[in-house]
Design a protein around this motif. Structure first.
Motif, PDB file in Angstrom:
ATOM      1  N   LEU A 175       0.838  -1.197   0.000  1.00  0.00           N
ATOM      2  CA  LEU A 175       0.000   0.000   0.000  1.00  0.00           C
ATOM      3  C   LEU A 175       0.871   1.245   0.000  1.00  0.00           C
ATOM      4  O   LEU A 175       2.050   1.193   0.362  1.00  0.00           O
ATOM      5  CB  LEU A 175      -0.924   0.000   1.217  1.00  0.00           C
ATOM      6  N   PRO A 176       0.327   2.391  -0.417  1.00  0.00           N
ATOM      7  CA  PRO A 176       1.108   3.633  -0.378  1.00  0.00           C
ATOM      8  C   PRO A 176       1.466   3.986   1.072  1.00  0.00           C
ATOM      9  O   PRO A 176       0.692   3.729   2.004  1.00  0.00           O
ATOM     10  CB  PRO A 176       0.156   4.678  -0.983  1.00  0.00           C
ATOM     11  N   VAL A 177       2.635   4.594   1.257  1.00  0.00           N
ATOM     12  CA  VAL A 177       3.073   4.936   2.610  1.00  0.00           C
ATOM     13  C   VAL A 177       2.135   5.943   3.264  1.00  0.00           C
ATOM     14  O   VAL A 177       2.049   6.015   4.497  1.00  0.00           O
ATOM     15  CB  VAL A 177       4.513   5.483   2.591  1.00  0.00           C
ATOM     16  N   ALA A 178       1.385   6.720   2.459  1.00  0.00           N
ATOM     17  CA  ALA A 178       0.466   7.704   3.023  1.00  0.00           C
ATOM     18  C   ALA A 178      -0.881   7.094   3.414  1.00  0.00           C
ATOM     19  O   ALA A 178      -1.712   7.780   4.023  1.00  0.00           O
ATOM     20  CB  ALA A 178       0.236   8.836   2.016  1.00  0.00           C
ATOM     21  N   HIS A 179      -1.104   5.820   3.109  1.00  0.00           N
ATOM     22  CA  HIS A 179      -2.377   5.189   3.434  1.00  0.00           C
ATOM     23  C   HIS A 179      -2.489   5.009   4.954  1.00  0.00           C
ATOM     24  O   HIS A 179      -1.495   4.662   5.611  1.00  0.00           O
ATOM     25  CB  HIS A 179      -2.480   3.835   2.741  1.00  0.00           C
ATOM     26  N   PRO A 180      -3.667   5.217   5.544  1.00  0.00           N
ATOM     27  CA  PRO A 180      -3.805   5.082   7.006  1.00  0.00           C
ATOM     28  C   PRO A 180      -3.368   3.723   7.543  1.00  0.00           C
ATOM     29  O   PRO A 180      -2.795   3.647   8.646  1.00  0.00           O
ATOM     30  CB  PRO A 180      -5.302   5.314   7.226  1.00  0.00           C
ATOM     31  N   LEU A 181      -3.591   2.638   6.795  1.00  0.00           N
ATOM     32  CA  LEU A 181      -3.204   1.309   7.281  1.00  0.00           C
ATOM     33  C   LEU A 181      -1.689   1.129   7.334  1.00  0.00           C
ATOM     34  O   LEU A 181      -1.192   0.229   8.019  1.00  0.00           O
ATOM     35  CB  LEU A 181      -3.830   0.226   6.396  1.00  0.00           C
ATOM     36  N   ALA A 182      -0.937   1.974   6.626  1.00  0.00           N
ATOM     37  CA  ALA A 182       0.521   1.868   6.653  1.00  0.00           C
ATOM     38  C   ALA A 182       1.089   2.237   8.014  1.00  0.00           C
ATOM     39  O   ALA A 182       2.238   1.908   8.326  1.00  0.00           O
ATOM     40  CB  ALA A 182       1.138   2.750   5.576  1.00  0.00           C
ATOM     41  N   ALA A 183       0.307   2.909   8.855  1.00  0.00           N
ATOM     42  CA  ALA A 183       0.774   3.272  10.194  1.00  0.00           C
ATOM     43  C   ALA A 183       0.771   2.078  11.144  1.00  0.00           C
ATOM     44  O   ALA A 183       1.359   2.151  12.229  1.00  0.00           O
ATOM     45  CB  ALA A 183      -0.097   4.390  10.758  1.00  0.00           C
ATOM     46  N   LEU A 184       0.130   0.979  10.772  1.00  0.00           N
ATOM     47  CA  LEU A 184       0.054  -0.207  11.626  1.00  0.00           C
ATOM     48  C   LEU A 184       1.269  -1.102  11.405  1.00  0.00           C
ATOM     49  O   LEU A 184       1.772  -1.227  10.288  1.00  0.00           O
ATOM     50  CB  LEU A 184      -1.218  -0.998  11.320  1.00  0.00           C
ATOM     51  N   ILE A 246       0.619  -9.279  -2.048  1.00  0.00           N
ATOM     52  CA  ILE A 246       1.625  -9.752  -2.997  1.00  0.00           C
ATOM     53  C   ILE A 246       2.678 -10.591  -2.272  1.00  0.00           C
ATOM     54  O   ILE A 246       3.254 -10.149  -1.267  1.00  0.00           O
ATOM     55  CB  ILE A 246       2.284  -8.570  -3.728  1.00  0.00           C
ATOM     56  N   PRO A 247       2.960 -11.796  -2.752  1.00  0.00           N
ATOM     57  CA  PRO A 247       3.981 -12.650  -2.136  1.00  0.00           C
ATOM     58  C   PRO A 247       5.383 -12.049  -2.272  1.00  0.00           C
ATOM     59  O   PRO A 247       5.632 -11.194  -3.123  1.00  0.00           O
ATOM     60  CB  PRO A 247       3.853 -13.967  -2.908  1.00  0.00           C
ATOM     61  N   ARG A 248       6.286 -12.539  -1.444  1.00  0.00           N
ATOM     62  CA  ARG A 248       7.648 -11.997  -1.437  1.00  0.00           C
ATOM     63  C   ARG A 248       8.537 -12.620  -2.506  1.00  0.00           C
ATOM     64  O   ARG A 248       9.470 -11.972  -2.985  1.00  0.00           O
ATOM     65  CB  ARG A 248       8.286 -12.221  -0.058  1.00  0.00           C
ATOM     66  N   LEU A 249       8.293 -13.869  -2.883  1.00  0.00           N
ATOM     67  CA  LEU A 249       9.153 -14.546  -3.838  1.00  0.00           C
ATOM     68  C   LEU A 249       9.173 -13.798  -5.161  1.00  0.00           C
ATOM     69  O   LEU A 249       8.134 -13.567  -5.771  1.00  0.00           O
ATOM     70  CB  LEU A 249       8.667 -15.984  -4.060  1.00  0.00           C
ATOM     71  N   GLY A 250      10.358 -13.421  -5.608  1.00  0.00           N
ATOM     72  CA  GLY A 250      10.508 -12.755  -6.890  1.00  0.00           C
ATOM     73  C   GLY A 250       9.979 -11.339  -6.940  1.00  0.00           C
ATOM     74  O   GLY A 250       9.915 -10.746  -8.015  1.00  0.00           O
ATOM     75  N   ARG A 251       9.620 -10.753  -5.772  1.00  0.00           N
ATOM     76  CA  ARG A 251       8.997  -9.423  -5.785  1.00  0.00           C
ATOM     77  C   ARG A 251      10.011  -8.326  -6.057  1.00  0.00           C
ATOM     78  O   ARG A 251       9.706  -7.333  -6.718  1.00  0.00           O
ATOM     79  CB  ARG A 251       8.306  -9.184  -4.438  1.00  0.00           C
ATOM     80  N   GLY A 252      11.206  -8.461  -5.533  1.00  0.00           N
ATOM     81  CA  GLY A 252      12.248  -7.453  -5.747  1.00  0.00           C
ATOM     82  C   GLY A 252      12.041  -6.237  -4.871  1.00  0.00           C
ATOM     83  O   GLY A 252      11.106  -6.166  -4.059  1.00  0.00           O
ATOM     84  N   PRO A 253      12.906  -5.237  -5.016  1.00  0.00           N
ATOM     85  CA  PRO A 253      12.795  -4.016  -4.209  1.00  0.00           C
ATOM     86  C   PRO A 253      11.490  -3.284  -4.491  1.00  0.00           C
ATOM     87  O   PRO A 253      11.000  -3.271  -5.620  1.00  0.00           O
ATOM     88  CB  PRO A 253      14.013  -3.185  -4.646  1.00  0.00           C
ATOM     89  N   LEU A 254      10.948  -2.646  -3.472  1.00  0.00           N
ATOM     90  CA  LEU A 254       9.705  -1.893  -3.628  1.00  0.00           C
ATOM     91  C   LEU A 254       9.990  -0.522  -4.239  1.00  0.00           C
ATOM     92  O   LEU A 254      10.995   0.112  -3.917  1.00  0.00           O
ATOM     93  CB  LEU A 254       9.017  -1.708  -2.275  1.00  0.00           C
ATOM     94  N   PRO A 255       9.106  -0.047  -5.098  1.00  0.00           N
ATOM     95  CA  PRO A 255       9.259   1.311  -5.645  1.00  0.00           C
ATOM     96  C   PRO A 255       9.129   2.343  -4.525  1.00  0.00           C
ATOM     97  O   PRO A 255       8.520   2.070  -3.475  1.00  0.00           O
ATOM     98  CB  PRO A 255       8.099   1.424  -6.638  1.00  0.00           C
ATOM     99  N   PRO A 256       9.679   3.542  -4.708  1.00  0.00           N
ATOM    100  CA  PRO A 256       9.516   4.604  -3.709  1.00  0.00           C
ATOM    101  C   PRO A 256       8.041   4.893  -3.449  1.00  0.00           C
ATOM    102  O   PRO A 256       7.214   4.851  -4.367  1.00  0.00           O
ATOM    103  CB  PRO A 256      10.212   5.806  -4.364  1.00  0.00           C
ATOM    104  N   GLY A 257       7.735   5.154  -2.204  1.00  0.00           N
ATOM    105  CA  GLY A 257       6.364   5.496  -1.841  1.00  0.00           C
ATOM    106  C   GLY A 257       5.490   4.319  -1.488  1.00  0.00           C
ATOM    107  O   GLY A 257       4.310   4.504  -1.175  1.00  0.00           O
ATOM    108  N   LEU A 258       6.050   3.096  -1.530  1.00  0.00           N
ATOM    109  CA  LEU A 258       5.276   1.908  -1.196  1.00  0.00           C
ATOM    110  C   LEU A 258       5.718   1.343   0.145  1.00  0.00           C
ATOM    111  O   LEU A 258       6.896   1.400   0.502  1.00  0.00           O
ATOM    112  CB  LEU A 258       5.432   0.823  -2.257  1.00  0.00           C
ATOM    113  N   ALA A 259       4.762   0.774   0.892  1.00  0.00           N
ATOM    114  CA  ALA A 259       5.047   0.109   2.154  1.00  0.00           C
ATOM    115  C   ALA A 259       4.529  -1.318   2.089  1.00  0.00           C
ATOM    116  O   ALA A 259       3.533  -1.603   1.402  1.00  0.00           O
ATOM    117  CB  ALA A 259       4.395   0.863   3.311  1.00  0.00           C
TER     118      ALA A 259
END
Length: 301
Positions: A175-184, A246-259
């Motif tokens: 989710l985006p880092v600005a999303h309210p659920l990202a604070a959890l 999204i699973p972790r296998l093969g996901r790679g680094p997250l784009p900026p702004g994602l949590a």
């Protein structure tokens, strides 16, 4: 005497439903498959393919011949297994199917090891979702498949197919880092009600799992965007267009702004290898299973 390679091409067209699908599975061009079928038609003096719109359709005679070819190919495979076992080393061709993130996150290291340790073995990779991959193994169209499923959405496996459990692949909420659920620190699955989702299309086992998980919370999920590639999903999530699991296998680094946040209870994919029981003694299969286990364990450490 009918040529075995031409029978294999006809059987592949029957299984995959098109010349292009058969070509992808066998590692040839569509033109080469068409040429094989044309030669088989001349050998048998029988029309095997008929034009239907932009594609082709197998005639009744072709369907009967393809069914016979399946039995012939199974006998040939058993003979090849016996000979390879006697040689005591992995030789010949091995076709491996794998779901997309395993093809990206696990198989490159496995294929490189087999190239170096088994120089007489020609391993080919076919990207395939779990449902069709399991069917391809059962029908003998691929030798081995790396598949995934969920405890709540188990993958059906036909009799005569063996399974090696490799491990589990944790799944995060993206989710985006600005999303309210990202604070959890961790997001309860019940807190996901009312969200818009970005998911793989219907017919994919991950899509089936998302539907079942959200329905268990009492909500039909709003899947706003259906995208097969996880990297595209990440781009859409970063743009604020929805959330994704999204699973972790093969996901790679997250784009900026994602949590990425864990979900409770934690969803995990189960990853398995499938192969036909009758090929269990084949050195190529055992070498591939050993390499899969080794590199999976390395990912987990």
């Amino acid at each position: 005497m009918m040529d075995l390679g031409r029978l294999r091409a006809l059987h592949a067209v029957a299984v995959h439903g098109s010349v292009g699908g058969a070509a992808a599975a066998l590692g040839f061009t569509p033109s080469a498959i068409s040429q094989q079928i044309a030669k088989l038609e001349r050998e048998t003096r029988t029309v095997l393919l008929e034009r239907q719109g932009r594609g082709v359709q197998l005639t009744d005679a072709a369907l009967r011949l393809a069914d016979t070819a399946q039995h012939v190919l199974a006998l040939v495979e058993q003979a090849e297994v016996t000979l390879e076992e006697q040689r005591g080393r992995a030789v010949g061709r091995l076709l491996v199917a794998a779901f997309p993130t395993a093809a990206r996150g696990l198989l490159p290291a496995v294929l490189a090891e087999l190239r170096d340790s088994c120089p007489e073995l020609d391993v080919r990779l076919l990207e395939s979702d779990p449902y069709p991959a399991a069917e391809l193994v059962a029908r003998g169209e691929v030798d081995l498949a790396v598949v995934q499923d969920w405890a709540t959405v188990p993958l059906p496996v036909q009799p005569g197919v063996d399974r090696l459990d490799l491990g589990t692949d944790p799944v995060d909420l993206l989710l985006p880092v600005a999303h309210p659920l990202a604070a959890l620190d961790a997001v309860p699955v019940t807190a996901l009600r009312g969200q818009r989702w970005i998911s793989v299309p219907p017919g994919n086992i991950c899509h089936d799992w998302l539907l079942r998980t959200m329905r268990e919370t009492g909500e039909e999920p709003d899947v706003a965007h259906q995208v097969g590639e996880f990297q595209t999903q990440l781009a859409l999530i970063a743009a604020g267009l929805g959330l994704g699991l999204i699973p972790r296998l093969g996901r790679g680094p997250l784009p900026p702004g994602l949590a990425a946040r864990p979900v409770t209870p934690e969803p995990v994919r189960r990853v398995h290898a499938l192969w036909r029981t009758q090929t269990s003694r084949r050195p190529a299969v055992t070498a591939t299973l050993t390499a899969l286990r080794r590199h999976w364990d390395a990912l987990a450490t």
